[in-house]
Design a protein around this motif. Structure first.
Motif, PDB file in Angstrom:
ATOM      1  N   ASN A 160       0.848  -1.184   0.000  1.00 54.73           N
ATOM      2  CA  ASN A 160       0.000   0.000   0.000  1.00 54.73           C
ATOM      3  C   ASN A 160       0.890   1.243   0.000  1.00 54.73           C
ATOM      4  OD1 ASN A 160      -3.048  -0.406   0.211  1.00 54.73           O
ATOM      5  ND2 ASN A 160      -2.256  -1.997   1.592  1.00 54.73           N
ATOM      6  N   VAL A 161       0.478   2.263  -0.721  1.00 53.71           N
ATOM      7  CA  VAL A 161       1.335   3.400  -1.023  1.00 53.71           C
ATOM      8  C   VAL A 161       0.791   4.677  -0.390  1.00 53.71           C
ATOM      9  CG1 VAL A 161       2.325   4.797  -2.889  1.00 53.71           C
ATOM     10  CG2 VAL A 161       2.008   2.321  -3.208  1.00 53.71           C
ATOM     11  N   LEU A 162       1.698   5.477   0.175  1.00 52.25           N
ATOM     12  CA  LEU A 162       1.373   6.796   0.688  1.00 52.25           C
ATOM     13  C   LEU A 162       1.699   7.821  -0.392  1.00 52.25           C
ATOM     14  CD1 LEU A 162       0.623   8.666   3.130  1.00 52.25           C
ATOM     15  CD2 LEU A 162       3.073   8.688   3.675  1.00 52.25           C
ATOM     16  N   LEU A 163       0.715   8.625  -0.767  1.00 51.28           N
ATOM     17  CA  LEU A 163       0.906   9.649  -1.799  1.00 51.28           C
ATOM     18  C   LEU A 163       0.982  11.022  -1.153  1.00 51.28           C
ATOM     19  CD1 LEU A 163      -1.630   8.395  -4.497  1.00 51.28           C
ATOM     20  CD2 LEU A 163       0.840   7.979  -4.404  1.00 51.28           C
ATOM     21  N   LYS A 164       2.010  11.792  -1.528  1.00 53.70           N
ATOM     22  CA  LYS A 164       2.174  13.144  -1.015  1.00 53.70           C
ATOM     23  C   LYS A 164       2.171  14.111  -2.194  1.00 53.70           C
ATOM     24  CE  LYS A 164       3.149  13.748   2.875  1.00 53.70           C
ATOM     25  NZ  LYS A 164       2.363  13.910   4.123  1.00 53.70           N
ATOM     26  N   THR A 170       3.265  14.478  -7.702  1.00 53.55           N
ATOM     27  CA  THR A 170       2.965  13.469  -6.685  1.00 53.55           C
ATOM     28  C   THR A 170       4.222  12.685  -6.353  1.00 53.55           C
ATOM     29  OG1 THR A 170       0.680  13.213  -7.443  1.00 53.55           O
ATOM     30  CG2 THR A 170       1.609  11.418  -6.139  1.00 53.55           C
ATOM     31  N   VAL A 171       4.485  12.526  -5.061  1.00 51.83           N
ATOM     32  CA  VAL A 171       5.572  11.680  -4.586  1.00 51.83           C
ATOM     33  C   VAL A 171       4.942  10.459  -3.921  1.00 51.83           C
ATOM     34  CG1 VAL A 171       7.541  11.485  -3.030  1.00 51.83           C
ATOM     35  CG2 VAL A 171       7.137  13.621  -4.268  1.00 51.83           C
ATOM     36  N   ALA A 172       5.382   9.286  -4.336  1.00 51.28           N
ATOM     37  CA  ALA A 172       4.852   8.032  -3.787  1.00 51.28           C
ATOM     38  C   ALA A 172       5.861   7.445  -2.803  1.00 51.28           C
ATOM     39  CB  ALA A 172       4.581   7.050  -4.914  1.00 51.28           C
ATOM     40  N   TYR A 206       3.340  -0.638 -10.313  1.00 51.69           N
ATOM     41  CA  TYR A 206       1.968  -0.210 -10.034  1.00 51.69           C
ATOM     42  C   TYR A 206       1.890   1.311  -9.885  1.00 51.69           C
ATOM     43  CZ  TYR A 206      -2.524   0.162  -7.600  1.00 51.69           C
ATOM     44  OH  TYR A 206      -3.799   0.509  -7.239  1.00 51.69           O
ATOM     45  N   ILE A 207       2.846   1.897  -9.152  1.00 52.11           N
ATOM     46  CA  ILE A 207       2.837   3.351  -8.937  1.00 52.11           C
ATOM     47  C   ILE A 207       2.909   4.092 -10.269  1.00 52.11           C
ATOM     48  CG2 ILE A 207       4.229   5.273  -8.046  1.00 52.11           C
ATOM     49  CD1 ILE A 207       4.978   3.393  -5.683  1.00 52.11           C
ATOM     50  N   LYS A 208       3.804   3.666 -11.117  1.00 51.70           N
ATOM     51  CA  LYS A 208       3.951   4.350 -12.410  1.00 51.70           C
ATOM     52  C   LYS A 208       2.685   4.203 -13.259  1.00 51.70           C
ATOM     53  CE  LYS A 208       8.988   3.808 -12.691  1.00 51.70           C
ATOM     54  NZ  LYS A 208      10.103   3.177 -13.426  1.00 51.70           N
ATOM     55  N   ILE A 216       9.539   8.240  -6.621  1.00 51.72           N
ATOM     56  CA  ILE A 216       9.213   7.123  -5.723  1.00 51.72           C
ATOM     57  C   ILE A 216      10.273   7.009  -4.627  1.00 51.72           C
ATOM     58  CG2 ILE A 216       8.876   4.626  -5.583  1.00 51.72           C
ATOM     59  CD1 ILE A 216       8.032   4.724  -8.553  1.00 51.72           C
ATOM     60  N   ILE A 217       9.816   6.999  -3.376  1.00 58.96           N
ATOM     61  CA  ILE A 217      10.714   6.847  -2.222  1.00 58.96           C
ATOM     62  C   ILE A 217      10.406   5.525  -1.528  1.00 58.96           C
ATOM     63  CG2 ILE A 217      11.362   7.767   0.036  1.00 58.96           C
ATOM     64  CD1 ILE A 217      10.735  10.547  -1.068  1.00 58.96           C
TER      65      ILE A 217
END
Length: 585
Positions: A160-164, A170-172, A206-208, A216-217
């Protein structure tokens, strides 16, 4: 989806704080002085001040700010021994990180401790390869469904990803921890950790695809070398903010702390950073990512955070002479990796009012006296074994028998004992804060003689890498009421050549392979960790006696006017000539 454009981020990061809310006394070298001096370094109040100032300093020149914790806030000091995760939740809430990774020590007491922590924190806890989807609904303290937890998604096979959001970008952020977590910690059996590398690969893809960002961090609790390997083998991660291995990146030879290489390791367009441990350092990073999420520029450093006080020794009993103090102050003020700062008063006030009084009380509680220094080492050398660990085992036996349990013997792993003890007064604070800082329950269990034999052999094999790639020498077993001979050159399964236990009347009897005995160990050992595998196959599960390691030793030590390593205690481990000549270490 919005167009991905280059972005510049300011990232403050810490890891492995281990309940070090106060500054830590640290020995530093100062040019111009013959002897090292001591400074109180770090602590949560200074971290708060530095993070706030870093945020303000970078606001005009960056697109966004992040404050990240790469895991392992539990254990380590009296604050954890006394207050468990509650103190960490309070103090971390005051620091207000954007996210924290789950570390292995958060799971030393199983899922329930994490569950209570999740109920108290106000920030996300990322655990991207922890599959909690099948956790039992009957548990009193489950982790499944907790609002602050971002675990593994088994349906999508991703973290599960935190989006900022940073302006229009957007930084994931997501996290992974060691996938062999069950080998070194105690996650509940119905919440396994899945493969970290595959989780990273799947999540980046998935994020991309789903979020349209390449920024992505990875917040990692894998360790430094595994982080470098991820950077080398996995494409698409912009920055890895790591923990677990306590690496203080940077050249600190200027203050006598060595050189761990440059701050920030750039491998295949991925930057890896880590910031030491125990709250004494903070990483300040400014990094620019191009439209593909690759690192195009970065700057920063890890910083030691110092206040005004300096001394000649760690106890602060001997102050620096005026001229030496002036020399040290001037030198340290010129060092680029040292920050002089005042701590955040609001954090000091909470710590002093809510938690510190109980800690100070333990510091003045003298439990017994030590007529001589008691040496601790994990694996015996030519001088013999640990003088402390067998006494800790005596404490396990004492605590169990005081509670009415008929226990035959105690076994404890050497890594659970942390320091040697110096001659003089032994306080409850020294025991709970330094000697036995892991707040782990004692467990009763009923192994067969064969299982005891296999556990001892497996633990020693693991500790000395005898026919196996071990997990570390902390598994080496010390005992009370039990003695054995281990011969390292014998075939596997036959290396324990003598095994006896001591009855209450003092008589030593041979352990029978098919007989069942009652033993006491820490929850860690009794669960079959690190070579104690045979204990995973008990007929009945271990059960807690509701006392921790440090509590048992304090109870035992209070019964002694003085505490010494007697010949009987030292005889609990009888090394064979082959082991001694081979030089176990």
């Amino acid at each position: 989806m919005p167009t991905v454009t280059p972005i510049t981020l300011a990232i403050a990061h810490i890891n492995d704080t281990h309940s070090h809310f106060e500054p830590t006394p640290m020995s530093l070298a100062v040019q111009g002085l013959d002897e090292r001096i001591y400074a109180n370094v770090g602590g949560f109040a200074r971290i708060s001040s530095v993070v706030k100032s870093f945020r303000q300093e970078t606001q005009a020149d960056t697109d966004g700010f992040l404050f990240l914790h790469a895991g392992d806030c539990f254990q380590g000091t009296l604050y954890y021994s006394l207050f468990k995760g509650e103190a960490n939740a309070t103090m971390l809430n005051l620091l207000n990180p954007d996210a924290m990774a789950l570390g292995n020590h958060e799971l030393d007491l199983g899922n329930s401790a994490v569950s209570r922590f999740l109920d108290q924190i106000e920030f996300p806890l990322l655990a991207g390869n922890w599959d909690v989807s099948n956790e039992s609904d009957r548990k009193r303290f489950p982790v499944k469904g907790k609002k602050q937890l971002l675990p593994y998604d088994p349906d999508k096979q991703i973290a599960n990803v935190l989006l900022k959001k940073m302006d229009d970008q957007t930084v994931a952020i997501f996290s992974v921890a060691l996938d062999k977590m069950a080998d070194i910690a105690m996650p509940d059996a119905d919440t396994p950790f899945v493969n970290a590398k595959q989780t990273i690969i799947n999540t980046v893809s998935y994020i991309k695809r789903e979020f349209g960002t390449h920024h992505i961090i990875l917040l990692s609790h894998l360790g430094y070398e595994p982080d470098l390997k991820v950077a080398e083998e996995v494409e698409g991660v912009s920055v890895i903010v790591g923990g677990h291995s306590h690496v203080l990146q940077g050249d600190f030879t200027n203050v006598g702390l060595g050189d761990m290489g440059p701050y920030g390791r750039l491998i295949n367009d991925t930057l890896v950073v880590q910031a030491g441990c125990h709250s004494f350092a903070l990483g300040k990073l400014i990094v620019t990512l191009d439209e593909q999420g690759k690192v195009s520029a970065y700057s920063g450093s890890n910083y030691l955070m110092l206040g005004r006080s300096l001394a000649m020794d760690a106890s602060w009993d001997q102050s620096l002479p005026e001229e030496a103090f002036k020399t040290a102050k001037e030198y340290l003020a010129q060092q680029p990796n040292v920050l002089h700062c005042r701590g955040d008063e609001s954090i000091k006030q909470v710590l002093n009012a809510r938690y510190k009084p109980a800690v100070e009380k333990l510091k003045s509680d003298v439990v017994t006296l030590l007529p001589a220094r008691l040496r601790h080492l994990r694996v015996p050398d030519e001088k013999g074994g640990s003088e402390i660990a067998p006494l800790v085992c005596e404490g396990l036996l004492f605590a169990a028998r005081q509670r009415g349990h008929l226990v035959d013997f105690a076994i404890h792993n050497a890594g659970g004992v942390r320091v040697s003890l110096e001659q003089g007064k032994l306080t409850a604070a020294e025991i709970a804060g330094r000697l036995l800082p892991f707040a782990i329950d004692l467990m009763l269990y009923k192994p067969t003689g064969l299982q005891v034999m296999q556990a001892l052999e497996g633990a020693i094999d693991n500790a000395i890498n005898n026919g196996t790639e071990g997990t570390g020498d902390g598994s080496f077993p010390y005992t009370a009421g039990l003695k054995y001979i281990y011969q390292c050159e014998m075939p596997k399964g036959e290396r324990i050549t003598t095994l006896q236990y001591q009855r209450l009347d003092g008589e030593w009897l041979n352990i029978e392979r098919d007989s069942t005995y009652t033993a006491v160990s820490s929850a860690y050992t009794s669960q079959g960790k690190e070579g104690y595998d045979s204990l995973k196959h008990l007929k009945e599960p271990p059960r807690s006696i509701d006392v921790t390691l440090s509590e048992s030793f304090i109870e035992f030590a209070r019964t002694k006017e003085t505490l010494s390593a007697t010949s009987m205690v030292l005889a609990n481990y009888v090394p064979c000539p082959e082991c001694k000549s081979d030089g176990i270490d």
